[in-house]
Design an enzyme around this catalytic site. Structure first.
Site, PDB file in Angstrom:
ATOM      1  CG  ASP A  97      -1.784  -1.227   1.318  1.00 58.71           C
ATOM      2  OD1 ASP A  97      -2.257  -1.690   0.267  1.00 58.71           O
ATOM      3  OD2 ASP A  97      -1.939  -1.747   2.431  1.00 58.71           O
ATOM      4  CD  GLU A  98       4.770  -0.441  -0.045  1.00 58.05           C
ATOM      5  OE1 GLU A  98       4.089  -0.737  -1.055  1.00 58.05           O
ATOM      6  OE2 GLU A  98       5.335  -1.290   0.666  1.00 58.05           O
TER       7      GLU A  98
ATOM      8  CE  LYS B 152       3.328  -2.220  -4.498  1.00 59.01           C
ATOM      9  NZ  LYS B 152       2.816  -1.937  -3.152  1.00 59.01           N
TER      10      LYS B 152
ATOM     11  N   GLY C   4      -4.189  -3.755  -4.539  1.00 61.01           N
ATOM     12  CA  GLY C   4      -5.107  -2.693  -4.940  1.00 61.01           C
ATOM     13  C   GLY C   4      -4.288  -1.476  -5.307  1.00 61.01           C
ATOM     14  CG  HIS C   5      -1.393  -1.443  -7.705  1.00 60.55           C
ATOM     15  ND1 HIS C   5      -0.579  -2.135  -8.545  1.00 60.55           N
ATOM     16  CD2 HIS C   5      -1.051  -1.843  -6.457  1.00 60.55           C
ATOM     17  CE1 HIS C   5       0.237  -2.909  -7.848  1.00 60.55           C
ATOM     18  NE2 HIS C   5      -0.038  -2.752  -6.577  1.00 60.55           N
TER      19      HIS C   5
ATOM     20  CD  GLN D   5       0.508  -8.384  -2.848  1.00 61.26           C
ATOM     21  OE1 GLN D   5       1.203  -8.964  -3.642  1.00 61.26           O
ATOM     22  NE2 GLN D   5      -0.737  -8.066  -3.099  1.00 61.26           N
TER      23      GLN D   5
ATOM     24  N   GLY E  81     -11.201  -2.663   2.165  1.00 60.55           N
ATOM     25  CA  GLY E  81     -11.811  -1.558   2.915  1.00 60.55           C
ATOM     26  C   GLY E  81     -11.403  -1.536   4.387  1.00 60.55           C
TER      27      GLY E  81
HETATM   28  P1  IMP Z   1      -2.990 -12.633   1.214  1.00 59.14           P
HETATM   29  O1  IMP Z   1      -1.986 -12.077   0.263  1.00 59.14           O
HETATM   30  O2  IMP Z   1      -4.406 -12.279   0.873  1.00 59.14           O
HETATM   31  O3  IMP Z   1      -2.788 -14.104   1.449  1.00 59.14           O
HETATM   32  O4  IMP Z   1      -2.746 -11.947   2.657  1.00 59.14           O
HETATM   33  C1  IMP Z   1      -1.556 -12.161   3.408  1.00 59.14           C
HETATM   34  C2  IMP Z   1      -1.127 -10.897   4.140  1.00 59.14           C
HETATM   35  O5  IMP Z   1      -0.690  -9.927   3.200  1.00 59.14           O
HETATM   36  C3  IMP Z   1      -2.256 -10.219   4.932  1.00 59.14           C
HETATM   37  O6  IMP Z   1      -1.691  -9.618   6.090  1.00 59.14           O
HETATM   38  C4  IMP Z   1      -2.760  -9.147   3.999  1.00 59.14           C
HETATM   39  O7  IMP Z   1      -3.355  -8.070   4.685  1.00 59.14           O
HETATM   40  C5  IMP Z   1      -1.452  -8.730   3.341  1.00 59.14           C
HETATM   41  N1  IMP Z   1      -1.641  -8.181   2.001  1.00 59.14           N
HETATM   42  C6  IMP Z   1      -1.904  -8.846   0.861  1.00 59.14           C
HETATM   43  N2  IMP Z   1      -1.992  -8.014  -0.181  1.00 59.14           N
HETATM   44  C7  IMP Z   1      -1.760  -6.786   0.304  1.00 59.14           C
HETATM   45  C8  IMP Z   1      -1.682  -5.500  -0.306  1.00 59.14           C
HETATM   46  O8  IMP Z   1      -1.815  -5.315  -1.519  1.00 59.14           O
HETATM   47  N3  IMP Z   1      -1.420  -4.474   0.540  1.00 59.14           N
HETATM   48  C9  IMP Z   1      -1.213  -4.637   1.872  1.00 59.14           C
HETATM   49  N4  IMP Z   1      -1.273  -5.813   2.476  1.00 59.14           N
HETATM   50  C10 IMP Z   1      -1.541  -6.888   1.703  1.00 59.14           C
END
Ligand code: IMP
Length: 447
Positions: free
Chosen positions: A13-14, A16, A40-41, A223, A301
């Site tokens: 969530d930086e 990117k 989510g970009h 991520q 959300g």
């Molecule tokens: P998963 O990728 O849905 O399996 O989630 C694993 C961990 O990564 C959880 O703590 C999520 O909140 C985190 N996570 C996955 N995708 C994102 C992202 O795009 N931004 C921030 N955290 C993420």
């Protein structure tokens, strides 16, 4: 122009997407290399806002070829929704391709993700429940379905039947829930496939050729470094490789072809889901950052956990990604604070102070941040268009990050819109990638 990797330097969530959108202005190709629809970009320009989960952030530039590469796990349902929504808003997806080697996130993966989370009880990871972990698990176990399998109906029917044999036993006998039927999935996919099939291609040679020809290629990470399966805060991580090395594995390009790696970092830190977060501020400061930074998940959300900037994390990100520069985003969120803090080291339970990021999450849980306190700035900076427009204390803040990490902050972002971004090295303001080339050269000369 070099091949550039854009990687998250924190827990995701930086912003990117915004940095990739800016670089795409000068690019020929944007390649998303990992993760899935858990990402989510958000890209904003001309007063419009687009939320992307799978489609690369270069899609808004018609001259850019956008590739979803083999390292990504693709949920056709999400991809279809995204394509339809982009088209409805007048954005063409004629410049989009999906790797035939990318694995498919099936409905049973989403179901299993939610069930496995529930089963973890108090040890929940806080996944996005998008089926990412189960899809990568099938890939590693060599029983996944790939985009190539969707090309021919008979082939898809065979692999789907085989997968359902196992998944229905697992879902029905272990979790005691109904597995989606072959007919249900088939019906759903009959709708998607005419749209998706023309997008499926052998993308590795396309990326390789672009790189060989000296075209401008941006590898878009999803991520962040601290969510990497091997280098993140395991087990509170995702199941892919967001680090820069993931760009090689996920696209079929070798490491010597990469010229620059930009680590995108917020001016503070956030985290979604469970796991250690030494600089977290579960207090007024955290609320201030959350509200000013609109820190609510693009995909789920969920309110994000917020805290001070952690230079130990950034140094670690510089190390594991070979960062050539940082892009610092959301600097405007810090306006209005009397003082700002940056964590420069951790104090371990035995009193020892370390500047190293611990590889064991259990140790990280016990680390106390050691802060440097700096004066804040009251001025709103969302209208800044250059480095010189920023107040002196904002300069000091950014320069402190450079001092603590040894990595130049090449780009600064002061708001969500495309124009609220500037490159620090004024003479090259219109040639951002040239700036990166110079920074990379400077760094290698210093070594
Ligand atoms: P998963 O990728 O849905 O399996 O989630 C694993 C961990 O990564 C959880 O703590 C999520 O909140 C985190 N996570 C996955 N995708 C994102 C992202 O795009 N931004 C921030 N955290 C993420």
């Amino acid at each position: 122009m070099p091949v550039v990797v854009v990687v998250g330097a924190q827990w995701g969530d930086e912003a990117k997407g915004k940095v990739v959108d800016c670089l795409a202005q000068d690019a020929d190709m944007v390649v998303r290399y990992g993760g899935g629809s858990n990402a989510g970009h958000t890209v904003r320009f001309d007063g419009r806002e687009f939320k992307l989960h799978l489609v690369p952030s270069g899609i808004f530039r018609p001259q850019v070829v956008n590739i979803i590469a083999s390292g990504v796990v693709v949920d056709p349902q999400v991809l279809m929704e995204e394509i339809r929504s982009l088209q409805a808003q007048g954005v063409t997806v004629d410049n989009l391709l999906v790797s035939a080697s990318a694995h498919v996130v099936m409905p049973y993966h989403r179901l299993l993700d939610a069930l496995e989370e529930k089963q973890r009880g108090s040890a929940q990871i806080g996944t996005t429940c998008r089926g990412i972990g189960p899809a990568y698990a099938d890939k590693a176990a060599r029983k996944g379905i790939r985009m190539a399998d969707l090309r021919q109906p008979e082939r898809f029917a065979a692999v789907l039947r085989r997968a359902l044999e196992e998944k229905s036993r697992l879902l029905e006998r272990v979790y005691e829930v109904q597995c989606p039927s072959f007919e249900d999935i088939w019906r759903e996919y009959e709708e998607y496939l005419p749209v998706l099939r023309p997008l499926i291609a052998d993308t590795d040679p396309l990326v390789y050729t672009a790189v060989q020809k000296g075209q401008r290629v941006v590898f878009e990470g999803a991520q962040g470094t601290l969510l990497d399966l091997d280098h993140g805060t395991y087990p509170y991580v995702t199941s892919s490789h967001p680090v820069a090395g993931g760009a090689c594995v996920g696209t079929g390009i070798g490491p010597t072809h990469i010229d620059a790696v930009i680590g995108v970092a917020k001016a503070y830190t956030t985290r979604v889901g469970a796991g250690a977060f030494p600089t977290e501020q579960p207090n007024e400061t955290g609320n201030y950052l959350r509200e000013r930074g609109r820190e609510y998940g693009t995909t789920t959300g969920r309110p994000r956990r917020c805290g001070w900037l952690d230079a130990v994390v950034l140094r670690y990100a510089a190390q594991v990604n070979s960062l050539t520069a940082f892009a610092m985003t959301l600097l405007d969120v810090l306006s209005g604070l009397d003082t700002v803090q940056i964590c420069r080291a951790y104090r371990l339970p035995d009193g020892q102070v370390t500047e190293q990021f611990p590889s064991d999450s259990a140790v990280l849980e016990q680390c106390e941040p050691v802060y440097e306190q700096l004066p804040g700035w009251k001025e709103e900076i969302a209208d800044a268009t250059s480095w010189d427009d920023l107040p002196e204390n904002a300069h000091r803040y950014v320069q402190k990050v450079e001092e603590l990490t040894g990595v130049p902050v090449a780009m600064v972002s002061v708001g969500p819109q495309r124009h609220q971004t500037f490159w620090r090295h004024g003479v090259y303001a219109e040639r951002p990638v040239r700036t990166l080339q110079l920074l990379a050269q400077r760094q290698s000369q210093a070594e």
